[in-house]
Scaffold this active site. Structure first.
Site, PDB file in Angstrom:
ATOM      1  N   ASN A 228       1.245  -1.275   0.472  1.00  0.00           N
ATOM      2  CA  ASN A 228       0.143  -0.409  -0.529  1.00  0.00           C
ATOM      3  C   ASN A 228       0.794   1.036  -0.096  1.00  0.00           C
ATOM      4  O   ASN A 228       0.576   2.045  -0.616  1.00  0.00           O
ATOM      5  CB  ASN A 228      -0.521  -0.293   0.818  1.00  0.00           C
ATOM      6  CG  ASN A 228      -2.019  -1.056   0.803  1.00  0.00           C
ATOM      7  OD1 ASN A 228      -2.346  -1.486   0.321  1.00  0.00           O
ATOM      8  ND2 ASN A 228      -2.851  -1.233   1.827  1.00  0.00           N
ATOM      9  N   CYS A 271      24.110   0.902  -0.814  1.00  0.00           N
ATOM     10  CA  CYS A 271      22.384   1.641  -1.855  1.00  0.00           C
ATOM     11  C   CYS A 271      20.881   1.250  -1.323  1.00  0.00           C
ATOM     12  O   CYS A 271      20.629   2.039  -0.781  1.00  0.00           O
ATOM     13  CB  CYS A 271      21.984   0.196  -2.699  1.00  0.00           C
ATOM     14  SG  CYS A 271      23.252  -0.434  -3.521  1.00  0.00           S
TER      15      CYS A 271
END
Ligand SMILES: NC(=O)c1ccc[n+]([C@@H]2O[C@H](COP(=O)([O-])OP(=O)(O)OC[C@H]3O[C@@H](n4cnc5c(N)ncnc54)[C@H](O)[C@@H]3O)[C@@H](O)[C@H]2O)c1
Length: 440
Positions: A228, A271
């Site tokens: 979501n 990262c």
């Protein structure tokens, strides 16, 4: 087997009818008169695809009936499955009163009925309960000195993994059967009772079975929330978030896989931290809230802080850190949580020596060397040339590497506390008296 099922809600009704369909004689118990009456007439008290037929058939065949009388259900029963509700109380703690009431009622009823022919009755919690409930609530309820003459009770936890809406289908096809019990007789009884299910049986201790159910539900909630949040942020960037998630799910190497799902140390590197920050910035810019993603950073930070606190709590001053880069087999120090750990321990005034099999000044070249010499000069000074040198005089060792040289030196060290952040020490763990995993 002769089975008693306590609680005829979603879990209890499906469990009772499912077991009755497999050649067991099942009696369902509920305090709700209406549910007992409905089931007695072959009508399911809950609505689920397939349950009406299953209840009607098993009641008609005489293998399933219902009662409000606990003694009636317990008469010569081999096993009781407790499927009553465990709702939340106001503060979020679990209301175990339905469970304790059933246990008390069962113990009282035992005085009025015959025990099973085996001499042992198994009481199995099927409801979702917090880890520790078996040891503090269930087992003590049937302590030998509380039982009527002739009764012997073994307890277990066997969580249910069905989902409402496809409960019957899930009951017959669960991801696994988990039997939590220290009692051999009950372990075997449950493996036999659920033997019709075509999947692996995990025999674990009771707290593990209790915890597993929580872990599964928490993971499912996190998955939904993650999807979501991705939807919320990407839909604002004119990106088809469903396409993104669809392709994401095709990666069975890192995404939908056991990768990254082992309790361990903090993430870091060049990262993940930077890209999470970037995503958060993007969302903020569009006034989109991503509480799960934001909390990830906070939670990751807590992992490092907890290790610092544990080292400080030892009151030792000499610390050795084995492994400095953000993960094994790289010399990349960018946002390494081990480096952060070293800096904080030094900041707290501890004597820290560091060895990393790859991050060694004599092996570093170019940019990495310059980075170490200029930006991390303070850390550079703490680097040892060998693990033995780093371990010299160390009272606490933090192990972030399983390089053979590291393991060899560690095996010969006599540090009092060994905090493992790597989780890869193998059999060596048995030979390190002060061994502790950081999150296991
Ligand atoms: N609903 C699900 O999808 C699901 C899935 C897996 C696990 N669980 C867990 O299973 C447990 C049961 O969930 P549910 O949804 O079936 O609950 P539910 O509320 O539908 O049913 C519980 C039943 O227990 C009965 N009961 C209460 N006290 C009793 C007593 N003393 N004796 C006999 N019966 C009594 C109630 O009358 C009710 O019929 C919970 O711990 C839940 O967290 C639920």
């Amino acid at each position: 087997m002769k089975v008693a099922v306590f609680g005829l809600g979603y879990v209890g009704t499906i469990t009772a009818a499912g077991l009755a369909s497999q050649g067991n004689v099942v009696v369902g118990v509920d305090v709700d008169e209406m549910k007992v009456e409905l089931l007695g007439r072959g009508i399911s008290p809950v609505v689920e695809p397939g349950i009406d037929e299953l209840v009607a058939e098993t009641v008609a065949a005489g293998s399933l009936r219902a009662t409000r009388d606990v003694a009636d259900a317990l008469e010569a029963a081999d096993v009781s499955l407790i499927c009553v509700g465990t709702p939340s109380l106001m503060r979020g703690d679990t209301d175990l009163s339905f469970v304790t009431r059933v246990l008390d009622e069962m113990r009282d009823a035992m005085g009025r009925v015959r025990p099973p022919s085996s001499g042992v009755h198994s009481v199995v919690i099927r409801s979702t309960v917090p880890p520790g409930t078996g040891a503090t609530v269930v087992a003590p309820a049937f302590a030998p000195d509380r039982l009527p003459l002739g009764w012997s009770v073994e307890t277990a936890m066997c969580p249910e993994f069905l989902r409402e809406g496809c409960g019957v289908e899930d009951f017959f096809n669960p991801p696994f059967v988990v039997v939590g019990s220290e009692e051999r007789y009950t372990r075997e009884l449950l493996a036999e009772l659920f033997g019709f299910i075509d999947c692996g049986v995990h025999h674990v201790d009771v707290p593990t079975a209790e915890a597993l159910k929580y872990a599964c539900n928490a993971f499912h909630a996190v998955k939904i929330t993650f999807a979501n949040e991705m939807g919320r942020v990407f839909s604002q960037c004119a990106v088809d978030s469903r396409k993104v998630m669809e392709i994401l799910c095709e990666d069975h190497k890192l995404n939908i896989s056991p990768a990254y799902l082992r309790p361990g140390f903090a993430f870091g590197g060049s990262c993940l931290p930077k890209d999470l920050r970037s995503l958060q910035h993007l969302a903020r810019h569009m006034a989109v809230d991503l509480p799960l993603i934001s909390a990830t950073t906070v939670s990751n930070e807590l992992v490092v802080r907890q290790v610092v606190d544990r080292v400080l709590a030892t009151d030792h001053r000499h610390v050795c850190l084995l492994g400095l880069s953000f993960k094994m087999n790289t010399d990349d120090l960018r946002e390494s949580p081990s480096l952060e750990l070293a800096e904080r321990l030094v900041g707290k005034g501890l004597e820290v020596r560091i060895y990393d099999p790859i991050v060694r000044p004599d092996r570093l070249v170019g940019g990495n060397l310059r980075h170490l010499q200029s930006k991390l000069a303070h850390v550079n000074r703490l680097l040892a040339d060998s693990p033995e040198e780093a371990l010299e005089g160390a009272e606490v060792v933090i192990v972030a590497s399983s390089h053979p040289a590291v393991l060899g030196a560690l095996a010969r060290s006599n540090a009092e506390v060994v905090l493992d952040t790597s989780g890869r020490l193998g059999d060596l763990v048995e030979r390190l008296p002060g061994y502790e995993g950081v999150s296991w």
